[in-house]
Motif scaffolding. Structure first.
Motif, PDB file in Angstrom:
ATOM      1  N   SER A  99       1.437  -1.627   0.053  1.00  0.00           N
ATOM      2  CA  SER A  99       0.397   0.112  -0.129  1.00  0.00           C
ATOM      3  C   SER A  99       1.312   1.241  -0.126  1.00  0.00           C
ATOM      4  O   SER A  99       0.227   2.187  -0.082  1.00  0.00           O
ATOM      5  N   ALA A 100       2.019   0.862   0.595  1.00  0.00           N
ATOM      6  CA  ALA A 100       3.398   2.039   0.846  1.00  0.00           C
ATOM      7  C   ALA A 100       2.811   3.027   1.465  1.00  0.00           C
ATOM      8  O   ALA A 100       2.838   4.617   0.462  1.00  0.00           O
ATOM      9  N   THR A 101       2.048   2.947   2.739  1.00  0.00           N
ATOM     10  CA  THR A 101       2.070   3.971   3.940  1.00  0.00           C
ATOM     11  C   THR A 101       2.486   3.221   4.911  1.00  0.00           C
ATOM     12  O   THR A 101       2.730   2.050   5.286  1.00  0.00           O
ATOM     13  N   ILE A 102       2.097   4.054   5.262  1.00  0.00           N
ATOM     14  CA  ILE A 102       2.357   3.863   7.169  1.00  0.00           C
ATOM     15  C   ILE A 102       1.129   4.090   8.278  1.00  0.00           C
ATOM     16  O   ILE A 102       0.751   5.344   8.070  1.00  0.00           O
ATOM     17  N   GLU A 103       0.336   2.960   8.584  1.00  0.00           N
ATOM     18  CA  GLU A 103      -1.260   3.948   9.264  1.00  0.00           C
ATOM     19  C   GLU A 103      -0.667   3.574  10.761  1.00  0.00           C
ATOM     20  O   GLU A 103      -0.145   3.174  10.973  1.00  0.00           O
ATOM     21  N   VAL A 104      -0.558   4.729  11.630  1.00  0.00           N
ATOM     22  CA  VAL A 104      -0.178   5.350  12.518  1.00  0.00           C
ATOM     23  C   VAL A 104      -1.755   4.710  13.548  1.00  0.00           C
ATOM     24  O   VAL A 104      -3.349   5.991  13.199  1.00  0.00           O
ATOM     25  N   VAL A 105      -1.873   4.275  14.126  1.00  0.00           N
ATOM     26  CA  VAL A 105      -2.499   3.717  15.563  1.00  0.00           C
ATOM     27  C   VAL A 105      -2.744   4.091  17.088  1.00  0.00           C
ATOM     28  O   VAL A 105      -1.598   4.125  17.503  1.00  0.00           O
ATOM     29  N   ASN A 106      -4.075   4.244  17.785  1.00  0.00           N
ATOM     30  CA  ASN A 106      -3.365   4.637  18.921  1.00  0.00           C
ATOM     31  C   ASN A 106      -3.132   2.757  19.455  1.00  0.00           C
ATOM     32  O   ASN A 106      -4.112   2.045  19.853  1.00  0.00           O
ATOM     33  N   ARG A 107      -2.299   2.798  19.912  1.00  0.00           N
ATOM     34  CA  ARG A 107      -2.065   1.622  20.678  1.00  0.00           C
ATOM     35  C   ARG A 107      -2.402   1.010  20.779  1.00  0.00           C
ATOM     36  O   ARG A 107      -2.631  -1.081  21.983  1.00  0.00           O
ATOM     37  N   TYR A 108      -3.169   1.287  21.951  1.00  0.00           N
ATOM     38  CA  TYR A 108      -4.283   1.006  23.428  1.00  0.00           C
ATOM     39  C   TYR A 108      -5.298   0.179  22.607  1.00  0.00           C
ATOM     40  O   TYR A 108      -6.509  -0.296  23.308  1.00  0.00           O
ATOM     41  N   THR A 109      -6.081   1.126  21.897  1.00  0.00           N
ATOM     42  CA  THR A 109      -7.577   1.570  21.488  1.00  0.00           C
ATOM     43  C   THR A 109      -7.640   0.972  20.138  1.00  0.00           C
ATOM     44  O   THR A 109      -8.295   0.249  19.691  1.00  0.00           O
ATOM     45  N   PHE A 110      -6.152   1.249  19.271  1.00  0.00           N
ATOM     46  CA  PHE A 110      -5.758   0.599  17.976  1.00  0.00           C
ATOM     47  C   PHE A 110      -6.902   1.886  16.976  1.00  0.00           C
ATOM     48  O   PHE A 110      -7.923   1.085  15.643  1.00  0.00           O
ATOM     49  N   GLU A 111      -7.321   2.905  17.449  1.00  0.00           N
ATOM     50  CA  GLU A 111      -7.913   3.873  16.951  1.00  0.00           C
ATOM     51  C   GLU A 111      -7.032   4.383  16.050  1.00  0.00           C
ATOM     52  O   GLU A 111      -6.647   4.700  16.320  1.00  0.00           O
ATOM     53  N   PHE A 112      -7.666   4.983  14.827  1.00  0.00           N
ATOM     54  CA  PHE A 112      -6.734   5.889  13.253  1.00  0.00           C
ATOM     55  C   PHE A 112      -6.095   6.370  13.972  1.00  0.00           C
ATOM     56  O   PHE A 112      -7.725   7.306  14.387  1.00  0.00           O
ATOM     57  N   ILE A 113      -4.999   6.722  13.579  1.00  0.00           N
ATOM     58  CA  ILE A 113      -4.990   8.407  13.839  1.00  0.00           C
ATOM     59  C   ILE A 113      -4.416   9.242  12.129  1.00  0.00           C
ATOM     60  O   ILE A 113      -5.058  10.378  12.606  1.00  0.00           O
ATOM     61  N   ALA A 114      -3.567   8.578  11.483  1.00  0.00           N
ATOM     62  CA  ALA A 114      -3.386   9.043  10.551  1.00  0.00           C
ATOM     63  C   ALA A 114      -2.221   7.526   9.119  1.00  0.00           C
ATOM     64  O   ALA A 114      -2.466   7.180  10.151  1.00  0.00           O
ATOM     65  N   THR A 115      -2.091   8.538   8.499  1.00  0.00           N
ATOM     66  CA  THR A 115      -2.010   8.033   6.584  1.00  0.00           C
ATOM     67  C   THR A 115      -0.935   8.627   7.466  1.00  0.00           C
ATOM     68  O   THR A 115      -0.490   9.761   6.457  1.00  0.00           O
ATOM     69  N   VAL A 116       0.469   7.764   6.839  1.00  0.00           N
ATOM     70  CA  VAL A 116       1.734   8.855   5.862  1.00  0.00           C
ATOM     71  C   VAL A 116       2.309   7.148   4.726  1.00  0.00           C
ATOM     72  O   VAL A 116       2.083   6.867   4.849  1.00  0.00           O
ATOM     73  N   SER A 117       1.801   8.636   3.720  1.00  0.00           N
ATOM     74  CA  SER A 117       2.031   7.990   2.596  1.00  0.00           C
ATOM     75  C   SER A 117       3.183   9.358   2.014  1.00  0.00           C
ATOM     76  O   SER A 117       3.126   8.342   0.436  1.00  0.00           O
ATOM     77  N   ASP A 118       2.648  10.517   1.739  1.00  0.00           N
ATOM     78  CA  ASP A 118       4.259  10.827   0.901  1.00  0.00           C
ATOM     79  C   ASP A 118       5.523   9.950   1.115  1.00  0.00           C
ATOM     80  O   ASP A 118       5.754   9.897   2.736  1.00  0.00           O
TER      81      ASP A 118
END
Lengths: 611, 362
Positions: free
Chosen positions: B102-121
């Motif tokens: 996907s060429a991304t880094i998906e950032v989530v909260n490690r305790y809730t696993f809620e999405f925070i951001a996608t790093v794609s650039d």
């Protein structure tokens, strides 16, 4: 029956299917056996033949056409992307695609990508379910599809132009010009299809990124009756296609793929007393290039040049007995990024015997001996009979042994290819019941197919995929084709339907193969009143397993798709048609491959001129 | 008789016509039950990379109660993780999922696993991530067919944007922080590498290159020593080379001990626990004492005996050995947990192609 009638020609009767009406589709009337001179073709299995006018009402890709009009199941990686068939529950490389009788499956993969075949280049397509390796050679296990350029005589100068335009900047142009005199006929066709293919994924805010494609297909066919006894035919075809592969996720690296294929064939037919001889000499080239990054010139490729010759001699012992002997020879010369230059030679000798025993009973036998030592010289056979039990009921029974040789990739892929692979072998039997009435024909076929030495790439203990002769697969199922037509005054109604029930089981695990649905339905209906026609196509694919353990969370849902079209005929001679189509009429959100959404409802217009 | 057939066929047609207005009968997707607490605080994440091109990567969670929860990313966030999840890393409150194709880094909260951001650039073919001082360092192959565009991307963890790239040799893979330096193995991408890049964090540039043997796979740093497991080139490459295990003194990289494996042996992974090194060879687990440093002829235990088909993930953590089994790559994989003696403690089904374990607060 001038207009579109129904979508499938269901062929009943011992023969004459090659001489059906040039315009539309219908169930053929039976031909009295006694009056017919036997030909070197299969009489004990059903063949579906689709003519030009019906092809035009479908989208240009062979995938789309067969998906809506046959029992063949397709796995399409998003619209226009790589598409592979499963014919009667078999794997993608077990469907043989023939071009005017010459096998054109890729020598590198063994498959045909059905989105790289443009149906616009052909005026007839034959769909033959079941194994036919005796006649068609390696790969004809699930069935075969024959793309035919057919020529008529004495029709003068004709031109045809077909153009369509639809959403996502999708367009197609197909021009054919044809000249025929009493002894000579020539046809030249040029077709181009292209699309931006940037359709929105239904029920999401994403669109299909990097899915654009274009392709050009040029076909030439010429026939000359040299004299009373000799006919010379020449065919040529060039396909040049470029596709970007749509990205699985929006930020993924964009890739593209090109295909360049050429085919040429010279055929010499000659009749003398009780003999008929047929010589075919063909060359084909296939080349693909895969660009792993669209912005970089680097690509990987595979390229195979083939030389094919086929000679067949028919000897009519009487007008009820036909003996045929033939020799085939194929030479392949391939190379690629992962294949060092390799050549191989294949030859085969075949013999067949057909006998009309009575007015209602025919049987046929065929043998084919492959003579390539590398693959263990399989002896293939086919045997069957056909009998007319009542004036409307015909029974056909056929059994055959078929095979598929390993591909270039299987044998020669650097480091992992395995030159010791054996060919796949398939043992089949089928029974067809054909019912033919005035306005209705029904065929019901039950079949059984046992495949051994299935060639698959499987991971070894270190996780490296290598080609192996793996499992045995047991396939059985039912398929049915129904066509009907009825007129009430100027109102004409037609309908056709196909139905397939397929069990394709890996004998080791006892589980259905992945991407083989248990059920597939197609149906189409046509209505015609004077100059107006309307038609409706419907497809329903059952759910498929995408994992070998059949885990329910990975099952791909069943789906139904329908298209609605209407056309109006203009001109004094009714030579012009304009039409419009609504594709995916019910706006179904569906995938044919996991996480590869297909388009929702979209519109398309076309124009068809004859001059 | 004839009439009968006609009627039958008409009926069939009618059935077909009526069916056309129905939509397809979708199977209800099984709802993966998620932890009642709604958090993923104490347990193990298992990363399932999914099939390449099928966008079915997922994360499973093995709670310390013994419960297994599948597809937690999509259950929590209502969207798929993407295509081919390669690895994962923790920093602060966050988990960073490196999704290769996907060429991304998906950032989530490690305790809730809620999405925070996608790093794609400026992320192309990302592999592994390491952290230091509020920055993430991500190895990237770039275009895998271009041997000159590989780099380590520097991620600003406050903005979730790539702020710099450090060009490195082809095929940067694992990345490890030690004493102000990053150690990057060059497994080689589509080719075969044989080096370790040492990157100075202060100047964010390659300080020097340590040449090891072909295909460095596992890397461990302990007490000033760098251990590198080089798998060697396999026979199918057409140019088979010996596998080697390196012990390099980081204060004097000329002081190196090299152990040679026999021809045709191609070990993988390298883990360190209580003075012992662990690696795998032909799906078997081997150990080496880091002082004695002699290769063992016999495996310490044999996971295939417990049903492991393709060992695709291997970790040693706090007295336990974790093995991910990819099966045939087209079915749900399994996770196996052993004690250090090789006794099977636990075994459970996960999702498609599990490749690694990540320990949250354990």
């Amino acid at each position: 029956m001038r207009y579109f009638v129904c979508t499938i020609l269901f062929c009943i009767g011992f023969s004459s299917m090659l001489h059906s009406q040039t315009d539309s589709i219908t169930a053929l009337r039976e031909v009295r056996l006694i009056a017919y001179r036997l030909k070197d073709s299969t009489y004990t299995r059903n063949v579906t033949i689709v003519k030009d006018s019906v092809l035009k009402q479908n989208q240009a890709s062979l995938t789309n056409f067969l998906n809506f009009n046959s029992t063949v199941y397709f796995k399409e990686n998003g619209l226009g992307m790589v598409s592979s068939p499963s014919f009667r529950g078999t794997t993608a490389s077990q469907t043989s695609v023939l071009w005017n009788g010459i096998n054109i499956n890729s020598q590198t993969t063994g498959q045909t990508d059905f989105n790289t075949i443009n149906t616009r280049g052909y005026n007839k397509i034959e769909i033959k379910p079941g194994g036919s390796s005796v006649a068609d050679g390696s790969g004809a296990i699930g069935g075969s599809i024959n793309l035919v350029n057919e020529l008529g005589f004495n029709k003068g100068f004709h031109n045809e132009l077909f153009a369509n335009y639809g959403e996502f900047n999708t367009y197609g142009i197909d021009y054919q010009t044809n000249y025929s005199s009493e002894k000579f006929s020539v046809l030249l066709g040029i077709a181009r299809n292209a699309s931006d293919n940037d359709y929105p994924y239904p029920e999401t805010d994403r669109i299909n990124i990097n899915g654009q494609y274009h392709n050009t297909n040029i076909s030439l066919a010429a026939t000359s009756k040299l004299n009373l006894n000799n006919t010379l035919k020449v065919f040529a075809n060039v396909y040049d296609g470029r596709r970007n592969f749509s990205v699985p996720t929006p930020n993924a690296l964009k890739t593209k793929y090109t295909d360049f294929n050429t085919r040429s064939l010279v055929e010499w037919e000659s009749h003398f007393s009780k003999f008929k001889s047929n010589l075919k000499i063909a060359t084909t080239t296939e080349e693909y290039r895969y660009f792993g990054n669209i912005d970089n010139d680097f690509y990987t490729y595979g390229k195979v040049t083939s030389f094919i010759s086929k000679y067949g001699l028919d000897f009519a012992l009487s007008n009820k007995i036909l003996l045929t002997a033939g020799i085939n020879y194929t030479h392949n010369d391939g190379q690629g990024s992962n294949i060092a230059s390799e050549t191989r030679n294949l030859s085969a000798a075949l013999i067949s015997f057909k006998h009309v025993l009575s007015e209602t009973f025919l049987y046929e036998l065929g043998l084919r001996q492959e003579t390539n030592e590398q693959y263990g010289n399989p002896l293939l056979y086919s045997a069957g009979f056909s009998t007319k039990l009542t004036d409307f009921y015909q029974l056909k029974v056929n059994t055959s042994k078929n095979f598929r040789i390993p591909t270039y990739n299987d044998l020669y892929w650097q480091g992992v290819g395995n030159p010791d692979l054996k060919p796949e072998e398939s043992y089949q039997g089928e029974i067809s019941n054909n019912f033919n009435f005035k306005n209705l024909s029904i065929s019901l076929t039950g079949y059984y197919n046992y495949v051994e030495n299935l060639l698959r790439w499987v991971p070894d203990s270190s996780g490296i995929f290598r080609p192996e002769n793996t499992n045995k697969v047991e396939i059985y199922g039912l398929e049915s084709v129904v066509t009907a037509q009825k007129s009430f005054g100027n109102h004409k109604f037609t309908g056709s339907a196909t139905f397939a029930y397929t069990v394709s089981e890996n004998k080791e695990t006892g589980k259905q193969l992945i991407y083989v649905p248990f059920y597939k339905f197609t149906a189409s209906f046509g209505y015609n009143y004077k100059r107006i026609s309307a038609y409706y196509q419907y497809l329903n694919n059952d759910e498929v397993f995408t994992t070998t353990d059949h885990a329910t969370e990975h099952i791909l849902d069943s789906y139904m798709v329908a298209n609605l079209g209407a056309e109006y005929t203009l001109g004094k001679n009714r030579d012009y048609k304009i039409g419009a189509q609504i594709l995916n009429f019910w706006n179904e959100s569906y995938e044919s491959v996991l996480n590869r959404p297909m388009p929702g409802r979209n519109f398309n217009f076309y124009l068809h001129l004859k001059f | 008789m004839k009439k009968y057939f006609y009627k039958l066929a008409s009926l069939l047609m009618l059935v077909l016509i009526t069916m056309t207005s129905c939509t397809s009968d979708d199977r209800d997707d099984p709802i993966s039950v998620q932890p009642p607490s709604g958090d993923y605080t104490d347990g193990i994440f298992i990363l399932n990379e999914g099939g390449f091109g099928y966008s079915n990567a997922s994360v499973s969670f093995f709670e310390n109660t013994g419960e297994v929860y599948n597809s937690i990313y999509s259950e929590v966030n209502g969207m798929g993780l993407g295509d081919t999840a390669q690895s994962m890393g923790f920093y602060g409150e966050n988990a960073y999922l490196v999704v290769n194709n996907s060429a991304t880094i998906e950032v989530v909260n490690r305790y809730t696993f809620e999405f925070i951001a996608t790093v794609s650039d400026m992320i192309i073919n990302p592999r592994y991530i390491e952290f230091s001082d509020n920055k993430g360092y991500i190895t990237n192959w770039g275009d895998p067919n271009d041997v000159n565009d590989d780099y380590v991307a520097v991620l600003n963890l406050d903005t979730n944007l790539i702020e710099a790239t450090i060009p490195v040799a082809e095929g940067p893979e694992k990345i490890l922080l030690d004493n102000g330096k990053l150690y990057v193995t060059h497994k080689g991408g589509y080719g075969y590498g044989n080096t370790i890049s040492v990157i100075d964090l202060a100047s964010q540039s390659v300080l020097n290159t340590i040449t090891v043997a072909d295909v460095p796979d596992g890397i461990v740093i302990d007490n000033g020593f760098l251990y590198v497991m080089c798998s060697g080139k396999a026979s199918w490459t057409g140019d088979e080379t010996l596998a080697k295990l390196f012990k390099i003194n980081l204060s004097n990289t000329n002081e190196t001990i090299v152990l040679n494996f026999s021809a045709e042996q191609h070990p993988s992974y390298l883990e360190f626990e209580n003075g012992m090194l662990y690696y795998t060879l032909d799906n078997e687990v081997y150990t080496i004492d880091h002082n004695n440093f002699q290769l063992s002829e016999t495996p310490s235990f044999s996971p295939p005996a417990d049903g492991v088909e393709i060992l695709y993930g291997f970790e040693v953590h706090e007295g336990a050995i974790y093995i991910a089994d990819a099966k045939d790559y087209t079915s749900n994989g399994e996770a196996f947990i052993y004690n250090l003696n090789g006794d099977l403690q636990n075994q459970f089904s996960v999702q498609i192609i599990p490749n690694a374990f990540y320990f949250n607060n354990l």
